[in-house]
Each structure stands twice: as C-alpha cells, then as structure tokens.
Scaffold this active site. Structure first.
Site, PDB file in Angstrom:
ATOM      1  CE  LYS A   1      39.750  49.110  53.254  1.00 52.34           C
ATOM      2  NZ  LYS A   1      40.153  49.235  51.833  1.00 52.34           N
TER       3      LYS A   1
ATOM      4  CD  GLU B   1      46.585  35.440  56.190  1.00 55.96           C
ATOM      5  OE1 GLU B   1      47.774  35.787  55.989  1.00 55.96           O
ATOM      6  OE2 GLU B   1      45.763  35.316  55.280  1.00 55.96           O
TER       7      GLU B   1
ATOM      8  CB  CYS C   1      50.086  36.060  53.317  1.00 55.45           C
ATOM      9  SG  CYS C   1      49.185  37.602  53.119  1.00 55.45           S
TER      10      CYS C   1
ATOM     11  CD  GLU D   1      54.699  39.495  53.160  1.00 58.63           C
ATOM     12  OE1 GLU D   1      53.951  38.514  53.001  1.00 58.63           O
ATOM     13  OE2 GLU D   1      54.369  40.498  53.828  1.00 58.63           O
TER      14      GLU D   1
END
Length: 479
Positions: free
Chosen positions: A185, A259, A293, A390
């Site tokens: 997906k 992750e 990331c 983040e």
C-alpha cells in the site's frame, strides 16, 4: 572587482515524458481493477493541480489482493528456484533503468522533490536495490540464516510519501528475492510511481499475484496490517502509526519490522573540515525539503567554532534555490501536502514562541502550492519542541557543546534513534562517538549516504529491524 551574482536561467525538465492517466485502479492478481472504496485525488504539491483520480481499496479489495498473493506464493513464486526468481528481479531492474526519466519526472510531480534528486538519487538507487537483491536470490543458504532458509509467505507492506519509489524497492526487492509475495500500500498522496511499477511488473512478465498494489488512506493500511492472511508486516512512516500497527499485530504469528521517525544529530567538532561539514549539514536537512526520517534536523556544533560555522552555513543557505521541482536548478522543492506544511508552520512558530532565534535566506516563494523557506533556529534549548519533535521539513535547530561527552549526551537525549552524523578530522574520535551514539546509522564526515549492501534501521522509537544488505533478508526468511 565588483561583486556579481550568478543567475541561473530556467532549465525545466519536460512533463511530456510521462503520460498520467485520468484515473487508476488497484493492481490485483496481475491486472488493474476497480476499488470499492471512495476514490480520491492525488495532486501536484507545487501547483495544487489534480493529477489523477485513484481507486481506494476497502476490506474486500484487500482480501482479494491477499488471496491472490497467497495463491501465487503457493503455486508459483514460493516453489520457484532462486535462480529463476533472480531473472525476474534483474529484468525489473533493467526496465527501471530504461524508464528512469519517466519515473524521475513522475516522482517529482507527485511528491514535490527536485528533479535532480529523483533523477540522480532516488531512481538509480531503486534499480540498484533490485539488482542487489537479484544477486541474493540464489544464494540465500549462504546469507548466514541457516542451511535452507525458506520464505515467510505473504508480506503486507506499507510505505510513506517522502520516498515513494525508493521505499517500494526497499520493501519489495528483498521480499521477492526470498520467495515471498507482496501486497503493498503506497501513501495516498504519492501513489503514482507505485502504480507505474505495477505496469513494470507486467512488462517484466512477473507471474500474476506476486506483486499486488492496493491504494487508499490509513484505513486501507490498517486493514492490510490486520489481515489474517498476511504473514509479515513491514511499515515505514510515523512513530505513532508504527505503535498502532505494533499493538494490532501483538500476540499474532505475524513478523513485523518498523522504520519510524527520527531526530538525528549532526555533530560538528572544531577540527572538522568546515566547508565540507556545511555541505553535509545542508544535505542532511534540506535534501527532499527535510522530509526524511533520518534528516539531520539537530546541528550540534562545538562552541569554539559555532559562530564561524553558522556564518558559513547562512552564506550557503542563501544560495539555495527554492521553486519548481522540475527545474534542474532547484535545490528545495515543494512540501508534499497542505497538512504537512501546516505541521511545519506550527512547529516553527513554537520555536519562535519558546525563544529561539529564527532565520531564513531571502527567497520568493511561489504563490500556488505548498512551500516553506529553508530555516535555521539558533539559541535552541533541549527542552524546545523544535529540538524534541520530528518536524519533517526544512527546519534546522542549532545547539552547542563543549566536550565529546556532552555531544553524546545531547545527541542521545531523544526518544528516537535512527541516524547521526559526526564531523571530525580524528578517526579515533569518530569511532569513540560511533560506539556511544544510540543510532542505527552513524555517518562519518558525510550524511544521507545509502548503498544497497548497507543495512538501515533504528533503535528506540525509530523502530526495529533492518532494511538493505544481508540483514534485510532476515525478516523475509523462516530462519
């Protein structure tokens, strides 16, 4: 001699190399088919123009995809000798190379990243990962995971929007090399290159059902991860969603690798080559608009050189060109979505409200689309939100340190542990730091460098498991 400014003439890449269809269906059992959910639109983040209408998979569609993957696994792909699977992977890699320009343009249009990044980094790495894992397909007994390791079964894979095609390669290539079949997906804002990859699978004559692609939003991913016919779940994305998936599969027989987010420290010592370090800092936080990331979003600089480094950094930032992602001169493209832009603006405002000093180079942002100027904050405390959360945007937070021990303490003062960078002229100091930094990857005098043979992954709230290299095979093998 009078000062002069070197101006770049526009150098646009042609959009005519891609043929975007008005609508796309789901790719199940080797064919495109309609979805039963409410279709959605994918847009160009640089212009806000609609690119295509995308089918949305509901639970019945996901079930069809998993059933197709199971049938292909049991009848064709699982029993197939590794040397035969390798031929398909090599073929896919070569087709990716042949269609590289098309894929690069489509990635930039759908994602907003500069064409020179998708052209020079993303697409070449995609082909490299398929070539690399094609080489492993007939050598799995030599990978160190047992004498006769077998495939797990059906892999449900969910990928993010920041590197749509590269994350697809990270997931699909090792899964297929090990003999598994896949239901993937893509992110709802960047589905187009995954759907073109489905066409590449057909072009390579990959057996029907080996790769299935279901598009949709978060609910589609939730259904896929929870499906009882999925043997292994791989997810790259936000930490919060990763936690939800971990809770959903807890206690089940499913394998899981995650992750997740990061808040990487880029650490510059006083003996570092400063010009090289500045380039590394810029690459670490402004590559792909900071939507990475492992972005080096925290700059830790030794006090004795902080002023000089910041002066050089600001001078370098002033040369960055923000604008059309398809212009080959563009350094910083568009933010992927309105929602992501709103998050970046919120956290940048929080940085100002908490007392950090904000600076951006003078640049004119386009009127349409989602844009954010490269930004650096100084006077940042570890308690500030911009040092803890983040941001996933082109925003750099600068902190200082005096000793290596203090640098380690500040770098590790985060719930994340995905990556770090260290800049120093001393090899012994580099190794000393690498042993103490709690990060899955530590770059030495560089940043954001990837290779198919090198594993990548995190610790703590940055997830678990490794992708890439020999280590990336383990999650897809019964060992």
């Amino acid at each position: 001699m009078s000062e002069s400014i070197f101006e770049y003439a526009p150098a646009p890449e042609s959009r005519s190399v891609v043929d975007i269809r008005p609508s796309y269906g789901l790719f199940i059992d080797g064919a495109f088919t309609e979805g039963h959910g409410e279709p959605f639109k994918t847009i160009d983040p640089a212009t806000e123009d609609t690119l295509a209408e995308i089918a949305c998979a509901d639970s019945a569609d996901v079930d069809r995809a998993v059933v197709a993957a199971r049938a292909a696994f049991e009848r064709v792909w699982g029993p197939m000798p590794g040397r035969e699977r390798a031929k398909y992977l090599f073929r896919i890699a070569r087709i990716i190379q042949e269609r590289a320009r098309e894929l690069a343009v489509l990635e930039s249009v759908d994602n907003g990243k500069p064409i020179r990044e998708s052209r020079d980094v993303d697409v070449p790495l995609v082909a490299a990962y398929f070539f690399y894992y094609a080489g492993w397909a007939d050598k799995l007994e030599h990978a160190g995971f047992g004498a006769d390791p077998g495939p797990v079964g059906v892999a449900g894979q969910i990928i993010p929007w920041n590197f749509p095609l590269l994350m697809l390669a990270w997931k699909i290539a090792p899964a297929l090399a090990c003999g598994n079949t896949v239901v993937l997906k893509p992110a709802e804002t960047t589905p187009l290159t995954a759907l073109v990859f489905a066409d590449i699978c057909r072009q390579a004559d990959l057996p029907a059902g080996v790769v299935n692609i279901v598009t949709g939003a978060g609910e589609t991913g939730r259904v896929l991860a929870a499906h009882p016919g999925v043997d292994k779940v791989a997810f790259t994305g936000s930490t919060e969603v990763g936690k939800q998936i971990a809770r959903a599969v807890a206690g089940s027989r499913k394998r899981l690798t995650l992750e997740l987010g990061g808040k990487a420290a880029n650490i510059v010592f006083e003996d570092a080559p400063l010009d090289q370090a500045v380039e590394g800092v810029v690459n670490g936080i402004f590559f792909n608009q900071g939507q990475v990331c492992c972005a080096g979003s925290r700059l830790l600089v030794q006090e004795s050189i902080a002023e000089e480094l910041l002066e050089r950094l600001k001078a370098r930032m002033a040369t960055l060109r923000v604008g059309d992602p398809l212009d080959k001169n563009t350094d910083v493209g568009a933010i992927n979505s309105a929602a992501q832009l709103a998050k970046i603006r919120e956290l940048a405002q929080a940085g100002e409200d908490e007392g950090a000093a904000r600076w951006s180079p003078a640049c004119v942002l386009p009127q349409r689309g989602f844009w954010f100027a490269p930004t650096v904050f100084t006077g940042v405390a570890q308690s500030h939100r911009i040092a803890r959360e983040e941001i996933f945007g082109p925003v750099l937070s600068v902190l200082t340190f005096r000793t290596p021990a203090e640098a380690v303490e500040k770098a590790n003062n985060t719930p994340y542990g995905l990556s770090a960078g260290v800049w120093t002229d001393k090899g012994s100091r580099m190794l000393w730091m690498a042993q103490r930094l709690r990060a899955g990857v530590v770059w030495a005098n560089t940043f954001n460098k990837f290779d198919p043979a090198s594993p990548f992954g995190g610790y703590k709230e940055s997830g678990f498991g490794r992708e890439g290299g020999r280590h990336g095979l383990e999650a897809y093998l019964n060992v």
